[in-house]
Design a protein around this motif. Sequence first.
Motif, PDB file in Angstrom:
ATOM      1  N   MET A 150     -46.485 -55.724  34.698  1.00 15.44           N
ATOM      2  CA  MET A 150     -45.445 -54.702  34.881  1.00 15.44           C
ATOM      3  C   MET A 150     -46.012 -53.308  34.670  1.00 15.44           C
ATOM      4  O   MET A 150     -45.715 -52.609  33.703  1.00 15.44           O
ATOM      5  N   THR A 151     -46.836 -52.901  35.525  1.00 18.52           N
ATOM      6  CA  THR A 151     -47.395 -51.569  35.377  1.00 18.52           C
ATOM      7  C   THR A 151     -46.435 -50.495  35.878  1.00 18.52           C
ATOM      8  O   THR A 151     -46.498 -49.352  35.469  1.00 18.52           O
ATOM      9  N   ALA A 152     -45.547 -50.912  36.746  1.00 17.83           N
ATOM     10  CA  ALA A 152     -44.668 -49.912  37.367  1.00 17.83           C
ATOM     11  C   ALA A 152     -43.591 -49.440  36.408  1.00 17.83           C
ATOM     12  O   ALA A 152     -43.079 -50.206  35.607  1.00 17.83           O
ATOM     13  N   LYS A 153     -43.270 -48.172  36.524  1.00 15.19           N
ATOM     14  CA  LYS A 153     -42.100 -47.677  35.816  1.00 15.19           C
ATOM     15  C   LYS A 153     -40.892 -48.163  36.614  1.00 15.19           C
ATOM     16  O   LYS A 153     -40.946 -48.307  37.820  1.00 15.19           O
ATOM     17  N   HIS A 154     -39.785 -48.341  35.945  1.00 20.18           N
ATOM     18  CA  HIS A 154     -38.608 -48.916  36.597  1.00 20.18           C
ATOM     19  C   HIS A 154     -39.044 -50.181  37.314  1.00 20.18           C
ATOM     20  O   HIS A 154     -39.841 -50.953  36.819  1.00 20.18           O
ATOM     21  N   ASP A 155     -38.493 -50.383  38.540  1.00 20.49           N
ATOM     22  CA  ASP A 155     -38.970 -51.541  39.274  1.00 20.49           C
ATOM     23  C   ASP A 155     -39.465 -51.102  40.648  1.00 20.49           C
ATOM     24  O   ASP A 155     -39.246 -51.740  41.653  1.00 20.49           O
ATOM     25  N   LYS A 156     -40.060 -50.004  40.664  1.00 24.73           N
ATOM     26  CA  LYS A 156     -40.600 -49.461  41.907  1.00 24.73           C
ATOM     27  C   LYS A 156     -41.372 -50.523  42.664  1.00 24.73           C
ATOM     28  O   LYS A 156     -42.079 -51.329  42.088  1.00 24.73           O
ATOM     29  N   ARG A 157     -41.245 -50.451  43.964  1.00 24.21           N
ATOM     30  CA  ARG A 157     -41.902 -51.479  44.744  1.00 24.21           C
ATOM     31  C   ARG A 157     -43.347 -51.126  45.020  1.00 24.21           C
ATOM     32  O   ARG A 157     -44.249 -51.907  44.799  1.00 24.21           O
ATOM     33  N   SER A 158     -43.543 -49.923  45.502  1.00 26.33           N
ATOM     34  CA  SER A 158     -44.912 -49.529  45.757  1.00 26.33           C
ATOM     35  C   SER A 158     -45.278 -48.525  44.685  1.00 26.33           C
ATOM     36  O   SER A 158     -44.870 -47.379  44.726  1.00 26.33           O
ATOM     37  N   ASN A 159     -46.005 -48.976  43.688  1.00 30.08           N
ATOM     38  CA  ASN A 159     -46.211 -48.123  42.528  1.00 30.08           C
ATOM     39  C   ASN A 159     -47.437 -47.222  42.651  1.00 30.08           C
ATOM     40  O   ASN A 159     -47.741 -46.473  41.754  1.00 30.08           O
ATOM     41  N   VAL A 160     -48.132 -47.317  43.735  1.00 30.67           N
ATOM     42  CA  VAL A 160     -49.300 -46.462  43.915  1.00 30.67           C
ATOM     43  C   VAL A 160     -48.866 -45.133  44.514  1.00 30.67           C
ATOM     44  O   VAL A 160     -48.233 -45.097  45.557  1.00 30.67           O
ATOM     45  N   ASN A 161     -49.191 -44.061  43.839  1.00 33.74           N
ATOM     46  CA  ASN A 161     -48.845 -42.766  44.410  1.00 33.74           C
ATOM     47  C   ASN A 161     -50.087 -41.890  44.554  1.00 33.74           C
ATOM     48  O   ASN A 161     -51.191 -42.279  44.179  1.00 33.74           O
ATOM     49  N   LEU A 162     -49.849 -40.728  45.121  1.00 32.74           N
ATOM     50  CA  LEU A 162     -50.965 -39.834  45.419  1.00 32.74           C
ATOM     51  C   LEU A 162     -51.799 -39.528  44.191  1.00 32.74           C
ATOM     52  O   LEU A 162     -53.033 -39.480  44.254  1.00 32.74           O
ATOM     53  N   ALA A 163     -51.129 -39.337  43.078  1.00 37.09           N
ATOM     54  CA  ALA A 163     -51.833 -38.968  41.856  1.00 37.09           C
ATOM     55  C   ALA A 163     -52.855 -40.035  41.484  1.00 37.09           C
ATOM     56  O   ALA A 163     -53.983 -39.731  41.070  1.00 37.09           O
ATOM     57  N   GLU A 164     -52.460 -41.294  41.653  1.00 35.49           N
ATOM     58  CA  GLU A 164     -53.375 -42.384  41.295  1.00 35.49           C
ATOM     59  C   GLU A 164     -54.551 -42.451  42.252  1.00 35.49           C
ATOM     60  O   GLU A 164     -55.687 -42.713  41.848  1.00 35.49           O
ATOM     61  N   VAL A 165     -54.253 -42.225  43.520  1.00 33.59           N
ATOM     62  CA  VAL A 165     -55.341 -42.204  44.502  1.00 33.59           C
ATOM     63  C   VAL A 165     -56.309 -41.079  44.152  1.00 33.59           C
ATOM     64  O   VAL A 165     -57.536 -41.262  44.134  1.00 33.59           O
ATOM     65  N   ALA A 166     -55.736 -39.919  43.847  1.00 35.93           N
ATOM     66  CA  ALA A 166     -56.556 -38.752  43.530  1.00 35.93           C
ATOM     67  C   ALA A 166     -57.431 -39.021  42.308  1.00 35.93           C
ATOM     68  O   ALA A 166     -58.639 -38.757  42.316  1.00 35.93           O
ATOM     69  N   GLU A 167     -56.810 -39.605  41.306  1.00 34.47           N
ATOM     70  CA  GLU A 167     -57.553 -39.892  40.088  1.00 34.47           C
ATOM     71  C   GLU A 167     -58.711 -40.856  40.366  1.00 34.47           C
ATOM     72  O   GLU A 167     -59.843 -40.638  39.941  1.00 34.47           O
ATOM     73  N   ALA A 168     -58.380 -41.918  41.108  1.00 35.20           N
ATOM     74  CA  ALA A 168     -59.402 -42.907  41.428  1.00 35.20           C
ATOM     75  C   ALA A 168     -60.555 -42.282  42.211  1.00 35.20           C
ATOM     76  O   ALA A 168     -61.711 -42.673  42.066  1.00 35.20           O
TER      77      ALA A 168
ATOM     78  N   ALA B 203     -57.608 -44.841  48.711  1.00 33.54           N
ATOM     79  CA  ALA B 203     -56.231 -45.044  49.203  1.00 33.54           C
ATOM     80  C   ALA B 203     -56.103 -46.440  49.778  1.00 33.54           C
ATOM     81  O   ALA B 203     -55.147 -47.169  49.498  1.00 33.54           O
ATOM     82  N   SER B 204     -57.071 -46.809  50.570  1.00 30.92           N
ATOM     83  CA  SER B 204     -57.039 -48.117  51.204  1.00 30.92           C
ATOM     84  C   SER B 204     -57.189 -49.228  50.163  1.00 30.92           C
ATOM     85  O   SER B 204     -56.504 -50.248  50.200  1.00 30.92           O
ATOM     86  N   ARG B 205     -58.092 -49.005  49.217  1.00 24.82           N
ATOM     87  CA  ARG B 205     -58.327 -50.025  48.202  1.00 24.82           C
ATOM     88  C   ARG B 205     -57.072 -50.278  47.368  1.00 24.82           C
ATOM     89  O   ARG B 205     -56.738 -51.410  47.044  1.00 24.82           O
ATOM     90  N   LEU B 206     -56.379 -49.197  47.048  1.00 26.06           N
ATOM     91  CA  LEU B 206     -55.201 -49.325  46.193  1.00 26.06           C
ATOM     92  C   LEU B 206     -53.954 -49.708  46.981  1.00 26.06           C
ATOM     93  O   LEU B 206     -52.892 -49.952  46.415  1.00 26.06           O
ATOM     94  N   GLY B 207     -54.065 -49.729  48.304  1.00 25.80           N
ATOM     95  CA  GLY B 207     -52.891 -50.036  49.124  1.00 25.80           C
ATOM     96  C   GLY B 207     -51.858 -48.926  49.077  1.00 25.80           C
ATOM     97  O   GLY B 207     -50.654 -49.160  49.040  1.00 25.80           O
TER      98      GLY B 207
END
Lengths: 339, 339
Positions: A1-19, A49-53
């Motif tokens: 349960m990494t997502a906050k709430h129950d978001k379906r696609s929990n990967v956002n730009l910030a995470e891509v940027a960080e990665a 982006a592709s790796r994280l979906g």
Amino acid sequence: MTAKHDKRSNVNLAEVAEAAGVSKMTASRVMRNVSGFSEDTREKVLREASRLGYVPNRIAAAFGSEQTSSIIGVSVPYLSSNLFGAVLDSTNDALAKLGYQTMIGAHENSAQTEEVWIRNILSWRPAGLILSGHTHTKNTRELLKAHGVPVAEIWNLNTSPIDMSVGFNHFDSGQEMGLYILSKGYRRIGYVGAEAAAPGLGTLRRKGFLSALAGAGIQCASEEILNDRAGFYAGFYGTENILARDQNLDAIYYQDDAMAIGGIFYCQAQGMNVPGDIGIAGWGSMEAASILPQRLTTTVVSTQALGKTAAEALIARIRGEAVEDVTITPTRLVPGNTI
Amino acid sequence: MTAKHDKRSNVNLAEVAEAAGVSKMTASRVMRNVSGFSEDTREKVLREASRLGYVPNRIAAAFGSEQTSSIIGVSVPYLSSNLFGAVLDSTNDALAKLGYQTMIGAHENSAQTEEVWIRNILSWRPAGLILSGHTHTKNTRELLKAHGVPVAEIWNLNTSPIDMSVGFNHFDSGQEMGLYILSKGYRRIGYVGAEAAAPGLGTLRRKGFLSALAGAGIQCASEEILNDRAGFYAGFYGTENILARDQNLDAIYYQDDAMAIGGIFYCQAQGMNVPGDIGIAGWGSMEAASILPQRLTTTVVSTQALGKTAAEALIARIRGEAVEDVTITPTRLVPGNTI
DNA sequence: CTGAAAGCGCTAACAC
DNA sequence: GTGTTAGCGCTTTCAG
């Protein structure tokens, strides 16, 4: 349960940027392919982006950026219509290629229904609208003018459009056919149409047709306007009705080809000879006409060209390019051997 | 120039709230008609909203609230299809009544095109998807499963759906017609279909049909699968082609009614008697069949029921209600006098 | 070429 | 029945 709430696609730009080891802003630029990043950065960001979906969030983009989305609202009388189906296919195709999404509506030839749909669609902050309503309510016109959203009215040519118009000249088209029928010597001419309760598509063609007859000093012998939807069967029994009232008709002009084909079948079933006993003409160049033993006299139109032209003109306007307010899509009377 | 930037609709909730003398939150509750306000407040807010011409911003709402929008993506092979037109009309109608918007796509029987469209549509955070693709790419299946968006696959019954399936049992339907044709004594039976390059709609019916023949120990005498789109004319010249190869056919099963009707016309044009010289059967209960002098032997289906069922089932799932994963939409072989 | 800060308009959560 | 606070994920400034 990494997502906050129950978001379906929990990967956002910030995470891509960080990665990717860059800032959100740089990642954003890469994803949108606007200038301002090195080739190295581009590759890193796209890889992560592709790796994280990562699936971009267009809702957030539309909200965070400007005032409009890349949604285009498209409204037609029915989604199940051989004439408007081709319009939908061509607008959708053209819009998709230009990066826009189609949000659809069916107004069933009711200006009221159209108004409700427009209010609804405006809440999505669409970049533009394509409307095919025969008429609009006063509220609709005011709302759209006040709102300022680019609007292409299609189907009927409208010389004083809300914003822009791309359409067939139905009146001229009907008049031309009226004159043609007269030129072939017919004099007791009837008209068969449909959708009496919610006049739409054929109204102006009928008016043009009647005006041609009037110009020759003759009256339309008989009219049959059914309450049903236009179609093969409506043409069939509309013909039965009109001939029951007036056996002496020598020709019938139909709202469209489907109805005309229905008429041909009724006449054949009755042992009547077309065009010997009765002449028949339609409108719209329907594919079904291609298999008839006779060539149907009709007006050939390209609903596909109409849709494409309208979509491209609307987008040009949205992008601030110069476009004509009014564009006529050509029609062509093609004589067959049913009249 | 009261608007910041060049916003088109510059009235927002905050302004309505201020004009009504309440907080944004109260105004929001009134606009959404959720509980938590007095009748007095309601009237004030609605009056001001209307006076100011407030248009809610659904983009902001979708963004600010949960994780999904009220957009439903609906994908069909073509928007201009008599079979799928009715599906679109009924899904759109059902979805609109439940407060959802339809975002449309045409995949042209290409799983690749469908995949691109799905990636695109997912970026709008849709509440659900309705797909009518015959097959999906591996990527598509993985993407959708990973994403978790509710998906209704329609048209083809799929007993192991990505999420849920509502469809016709095409295989059984084709098999049933095969058995019926055999029961009428036909033995040299052909098949005429279309869209060879991108098989979709009719593939499973054809398989069921072939299996019925195989069960009786006979082979399909001849097959003609055109590269064009299914339609009247494709049926017409598909019949010409197949009869040119095999004059001894005694019956033909067609991919759909439009093609079967095209076949009837070809046979009539050649002076062949249907069903005396050749039997003909279709699929889909097309309206055009209603005007034929003979009743077409076909399988009656309700594309309208399919669309409505699928839309309602999808929304039920979205709302967390209990729904079956797999729903069969019934079909019915209706004997006519063309076979 | 890259990053930090601010804010789009709305609603969930929690007070009062 | 009502208000306050915070924040959704992005893009637009504006600095470097």
